[in-house]
Design a protein around this motif. Structure first.
Motif, PDB file in Angstrom:
ATOM      1  N   TRP A   1      34.374 -52.341 -21.569  1.00  0.00           N
ATOM      2  CA  TRP A   1      33.977 -53.789 -20.747  1.00  0.00           C
ATOM      3  C   TRP A   1      34.155 -55.094 -21.600  1.00  0.00           C
TER       4      TRP A   1
ATOM      5  N   VAL B   1      33.854 -50.472 -14.856  1.00  0.00           N
ATOM      6  CA  VAL B   1      32.765 -50.590 -15.520  1.00  0.00           C
ATOM      7  C   VAL B   1      32.557 -49.290 -15.677  1.00  0.00           C
TER       8      VAL B   1
ATOM      9  N   GLY C   1      34.397 -48.090 -18.424  1.00  0.00           N
ATOM     10  CA  GLY C   1      33.850 -48.211 -19.884  1.00  0.00           C
ATOM     11  C   GLY C   1      32.536 -47.286 -19.786  1.00  0.00           C
TER      12      GLY C   1
ATOM     13  N   ALA D   1      27.171 -54.801 -17.410  1.00  0.00           N
ATOM     14  CA  ALA D   1      26.739 -53.256 -18.529  1.00  0.00           C
ATOM     15  C   ALA D   1      26.412 -53.192 -19.697  1.00  0.00           C
TER      16      ALA D   1
ATOM     17  N   PRO E   1      31.085 -56.434 -15.858  1.00  0.00           N
ATOM     18  CA  PRO E   1      30.607 -55.867 -17.070  1.00  0.00           C
ATOM     19  C   PRO E   1      29.335 -56.985 -18.245  1.00  0.00           C
TER      20      PRO E   1
END
Lengths: 414, 326
Positions: free
Chosen positions: A356, A198, A201, A388, A385
Motif C-alpha cells: 500500500w 489493494v 497488499g 487500507a 491504499p
C-alpha cells in the motif's frame, strides 16, 4: 367459604420450614400454601416458582394474610383440562383435617454447573478473566473480526484479484483509468489495477506486520524483565542501550540497513528496523511494571522458599506483565506499516513487491514528475491504499484497546 | 524537590545523555561502514577514475583502518567538528544549525499545541453530557491516531493545496539569512506555509494525550477524594479540572518523553512532503547520496534535541510529582 373459629386450633404452618407462622403470613394465590415471608423471599431469590405447586410465582403474585380457603395441593394435575367436573380438584372439607403438610423437596436443575451465576463471577486466573472480559468487549471483538477479515482476504488474494497487480501497462489507455466495471477502483500511473493491488497488499502487510510484532515482543519483554528484576549495573547498562535505540530516528536506521542489504531485502530491513526502534518502549513499560511487582509479598515468599530467580521471573512475574507485551506488539504492527510506506517514499524498496505504501508513493511522485502540479493525484489512487492502511492499523489498535480495557490496565500507554 | 539535589540530577542526566550520544553515534558508524555498494566517494562521484577516488579517500580519511576511522569519527563528534577537509568553510553542521530553528519551531509548536488541545479535550470529554459527542471526539482521535501522518499530509496537499488552493503551494523561504532579524523575517514569511504541517502534526499527536488522560481520569473518578470534593459542593467541572485532571496529568508527563521520540521519528517525513526547511529535509537529501557529514550531524542534532526535550520533561515531571525524587 368457612371462617375458622379458633386460630389456636388451625394454626398456620410454613410450607418451607414447617414451623408455625405467628405473623406476616403470605400465601400462594393458586395453591393457598402458606409461608413465612422471609422464607418465601429467600426461596424466590434463586427460584421463580411456588415451592408447593411449582407454578410460576414472583413476589408480586404473593398474597398477604391468611388464605380464605385451605385446600390440599393439586400435585397430580396442575392445569386441569376440560371437562372440569371429572377431576376432584380440591376438597372443601379441609377444615376437618388439619392443614396438610407438604414435603418440600428441592429439585436441582439437571444441567447445573458449579457456579450458577457465572455472570458476576470473576476468575482469579488472570488469562481466563481477561479472555472472558475481552469476549464481552465490543471494541476488542470488532478489532478481531476486522483482522480476521483481513487474513481471509490475504489468504484468498490469488482468487480475488482481477489483474496481475505487479505488471505495468504503459499505454495511455490503461493509465489513470477512471473507476469502471472493468477496473473497479481505476488504475494508477503505471496502468495497474488499484483494486488488485489493494487486495494483494493485504498479503505483504501481514507478512511485514506479524514478524516485526513478534520480534518487538520477544526482545522487549526479555530486556524489560531482566533490567527490572536485576536492578543495579545490568539495569543501568540496559537502560542506556535502550535509550540509544529509543532516540534513534527509525527512518535513517532502516535506510542505512536497506543500503547495506540492497532493495530486494527491504522488507526484512523494515521488520528489523521496527524491532530495533520499538523494543525500548516495550522494555521500559515492562521494567516499570516489574519494579512495582518485585516489592510484592508473593515474590518474597517465592524467594524465601528457595525458588531460583529464573523461575521467579518466568513463572511469577511474566504472566503478570505479558499483557504489556501484547499491547506493544499491536503498536509495532502499526508502525511497521507506516515505516514500510515511508521507505517507498524514499524509493528504497523493490517495485516488484506490491504494498500500500508503494501505491501511495507512486501517486505522490508521479503527480510532480509526469503531470502538471497536483494533476496526477486522483482520489482513487490515494483513498483506497490509505484507507487500507487505516483499516489494518485500526483493527490492531482496537484489539489492543479492548485488551487494555479487559485487563483494566491504564498505566500502559497504547 | 530538595535544592541540594538539583545539580546532581542534572549531572546524572548529562552523563546519561553523553553515553546515549556515544552509543547512537557508534551505531551510526557501524551502519555507515556496513553499507554495500561503495562508500561516500563512490556514491558522490560514481564515474571518477580509480586514482581520483583514491585521492579523495586519502583526503577524507576513508583509507585508514576501520578502528582508526572510528576513533577519528568519535573525536569529531564530540568536538563538533564536521569538516571533511581542514580548509572547508561551511561545514554541514553550519548548514544544519541554520535549519535547526525551523525544525524547533515546527515541532515545538506542534507538540505543545497537541498537548494543550489534548488535555483540554480530555478534561472536557468527561464533563460533556452528550454521549454522541463523546463518541465522536474519541473515535475521531482514534482514527487520526491510526492514519499514518504522511497519508494525511499527502491527502491534505492534494486537496487543500492543489485542488481548492486554501493554503499556499510554495514556501517563500530565503535560504541565506545570516542575522537574527533575517531569520525572524524568514519565519514570518514561512507562517502561512506552516499551517498545514502543523495541522497534520497536531491531529496525529492529539490522540495519545487525549485518550490517556481520559482513561486515567475515569480510573480516578472512583477515588474518595473526588467524592469529598463533590460533597463540599464544588461543581462537576471544577472537580474534574481542578482535582482529577491534576492527578491524571502526572502519568501523562512521564509518557511524554516516549511520545516525543515517536513524534520526531515520524514527523521528519512531514518536513519532506511539505518541503519545510528543516533538519529532516536535509537528512533525507543526504541519505540519498550517503553524504556522511550531514547524516552524522543531523542524527547528532536530532538526538541532542530529543535528549534535551526529554530532560526538560523529566524535570517538569519531578517538579509536578512529589513521588518522583530528583
Amino acid at each position: 367459604m368457612r371462617q375458622y373459629e379458633s386460630p389456636e386450633r388451625y394454626s398456620l404452618h410454613c410450607t418451607l420450614c414447617e414451623r408455625e407462622i405467628r405473623d406476616n403470613s403470605v400465601y400462594c394465590e393458586r395453591c393457598n400454601a402458606t409461608f413465612h415471608r422471609a422464607c418465601i423471599v429467600e426461596h424466590l431469590y434463586s427460584n421463580r416458582f411456588c415451592p408447593a405447586c411449582r407454578e410460576k410465582l414472583s413476589l408480586i403474585d404473593l398474597q398477604y394474610g391468611e388464605p380464605s380457603v385451605r385446600r390440599s395441593i393439586p400435585i397430580e394435575i396442575r392445569k386441569p383440562q376440560w371437562p372440569l367436573e371429572e377431576v376432584p380438584f380440591f376438597e372443601m372439607d379441609v377444615a376437618v383435617h388439619p392443614a396438610q403438610k407438604i414435603e418440600y423437596v428441592f429439585e436441582p436443575r439437571k444441567k447445573r454447573r458449579f457456579f450458577t451465576h457465572g455472570q458476576g463471577f470473576i476468575s482469579q486466573y488472570l488469562p481466563e478473566r481477561t479472555i472472558k472480559r475481552f469476549k464481552r468487549n465490543r471494541k476488542g471483538m470488532g478489532g478481531v473480526y476486522m483482522l480476521s477479515i483481513a487474513v481471509v482476504i490475504a489468504v484468498l488474494a490469488p482468487v480475488l484479484i482481477l489483474y496481475d497487480p505487479a505488471v505495468y501497462m504503459s499505454e495511455d489507455a490503461y493509465v489513470y483509468h477512471h473507476p469502471t466495471w472493468k477496473y473497479p477502483l481505476g488504475t494508477d500511473v503505471f496502468g495497474r489495477d488499484v483494486y488488485s493491488q489493494v487486495v494483494w497488499g493485504f498479503r505483504s502487510a501481514l507478512l511485514i506486520a506479524v514478524p516485526s510484532a513478534l520480534l518487538v515482543g520477544v526482545i522487549g519483554t526479555l530486556v524489560g524483565l531482566v533490567s527490572g528484576y536485576y536492578s543495579g549495573l545490568i539495569d543501568a547498562v540496559l537502560q542506556r542501550i535502550s535509550m540509544a535505540f529509543l532516540v534513534w530516528p527509525s527512518v535513517p536506521l532502516v535506510a542505512l540497513i536497506v543500503f547495506s542489504w540492497g532493495p530486494h531485502l527491504a522488507l526484512p530491513a523494515v521488520i528489523l528496523g521496527v524491532a530495533f526502534t520499538l523494543w525500548p518502549t516495550t522494555a521500559r513499560a515492562i521494567r516499570a511494571e516489574v519494579m512495582s511487582l518485585k516489592t510484592r509479598t508473593f515474590i518474597e515468599s517465592a524467594k524465601v522458599s528457595g525458588a531460583p530467580s529464573r523461575r521467579i521471573v518466568f513463572r511469577h512475574i511474566l504472566p503478570r506483565v505479558i499483557h504489556i507485551t501484547f499491547l506493544y506488539m499491536t503498536i509495532a504492527v502499526a508502525s511497521a506499516l507506516v515505516l514500510e510506506a515511508t521507505f517507498n517514499f524514499l524509493g528504497l524498496t523493490s517495485p516488484a513487491v506490491v504494498t500500500w505504501g508503494q501505491m501511495l508513493s507512486f501517486t505522490y511522485h508521479a503527480s510532480s514528475a509526469r503531470f502538471a502540479v497536483g494533476g496526477g493525484m486522483t482520489w482513487w489512487t490515494i483513498l483506497p491504499p490509505g484507507m487500507a492502511i487505516t483499516y489494518m492499523v485500526l483493527s490492531f489498535f482496537l484489539i489492543s484497546a479492548g485488551l487494555r480495557e479487559s485487563m483494566k490496565v491504564t498505566s500502559v500507554s497504547f | 524537590m530538595k535544592k541540594t539535589r538539583i545539580p546532581i540530577f542534572f549531572a546524572k542526566k548529562a552523563v546519561g545523555a553523553v553515553i546515549t550520544i556515544f552509543l547512537v553515534m557508534s551505531i551510526l558508524f557501524v551502519l555507515l561502514h556496513s553499507v554495500a555498494g561503495g562508500d561516500m566517494v563512490t556514491r558522490l562521484h560514481p564515474f571518477a577514475s580509480a586514482e581520483e577516488k583514491a585521492e579523495l579517500r586519502e583526503l577524507w580519511g576513508l583509507d585508514k583502518p576501520l578502528f582508526e576511522q572510528y576513533i577519528v569519527f568519535m573525536k569529531k563528534v564530540f568536538t563538533l567538528d564536521y569538516r571533511l577537509t581542514q580548509d572547508q568553510q561551511t561545514t554541514s553542521m553550519d548548514t544544519l544549525l541554520f535549519f535547526l530553528p525551523y525544525t524547533i519551531l515546527l515541532f515545538g509548536t506542534a507538540t505543545i499545541t497537541s498537548y494543550i488541545i489534548g488535555i483540554y479535550l480530555g478534561v472536557q470529554l468527561l464533563s460533556w453530557r452528550s454521549n454522541g459527542l463523546k463518541t465522536l471526539v474519541s473515535g475521531m482521535s482514534i482514527i487520526f491516531y491510526s492514519v499514518p501522518a504522511f497519508v494525511l499530509a499527502i491527502s491534505f496537499k492534494r486537496w487543500l493545496i492543489f485542488k481548492y488552493q486554501i493554503f499556499p503551494p510554495v514556501n517563500i523561504f530565503n535560504g541565506e539569512a545570516s542575522t537574527l532579524f533575517e531569520h525572524l523575517e524568514n519565519i514570518q514569511m514561512l507562517l502561512p506555509a506552516m499551517a498545514l504541517p502543523l495541522i497534520v502534526l497536531v491531529l496525529v499527536g492529539l490522540a495519545r494525550p487525549l485518550l490517556l488522560l481520559r482513561d486515567h481520569m475515569t480510573l480516578l473518578l472512583d477515588e474518595p477524594f473526588v467524592l469529598t470534593a463533590r460533597a463540599k459542593g464544588l461543581s462537576r467541572n471544577t472537580v474534574l479540572s481542578e482535582h482529577v485532571a491534576r492527578c491524571a496529568i502526572l502519568p501523562l508527563m512521564s509518557d511524554a518523553s516516549i511520545n516525543l521520540a515517536l513524534i520526531f521519528s515520524g514527523g521528519i517525513l512531514i518536513e519532506y512532503i511539505f518541503s519545510w526547511p528543516g533538519i529532516g529535509m536535509q537528512l533525507f537529501s543526504a541519505l540519498r547520496s550517503l553524504y556522511y557529514p550531514t547524516i552524522a550531524a543531523a542524527i547528532f542534532l536530532l538526538t541532542l534535541l530529543l535528549l534535551t526535550s526529554m530532560i526538560i520533561v523529566d524535570t517538569l515531571n519531578a517538579y509536578l510529582d512529589p513521588r518522583v525524587s530528583l
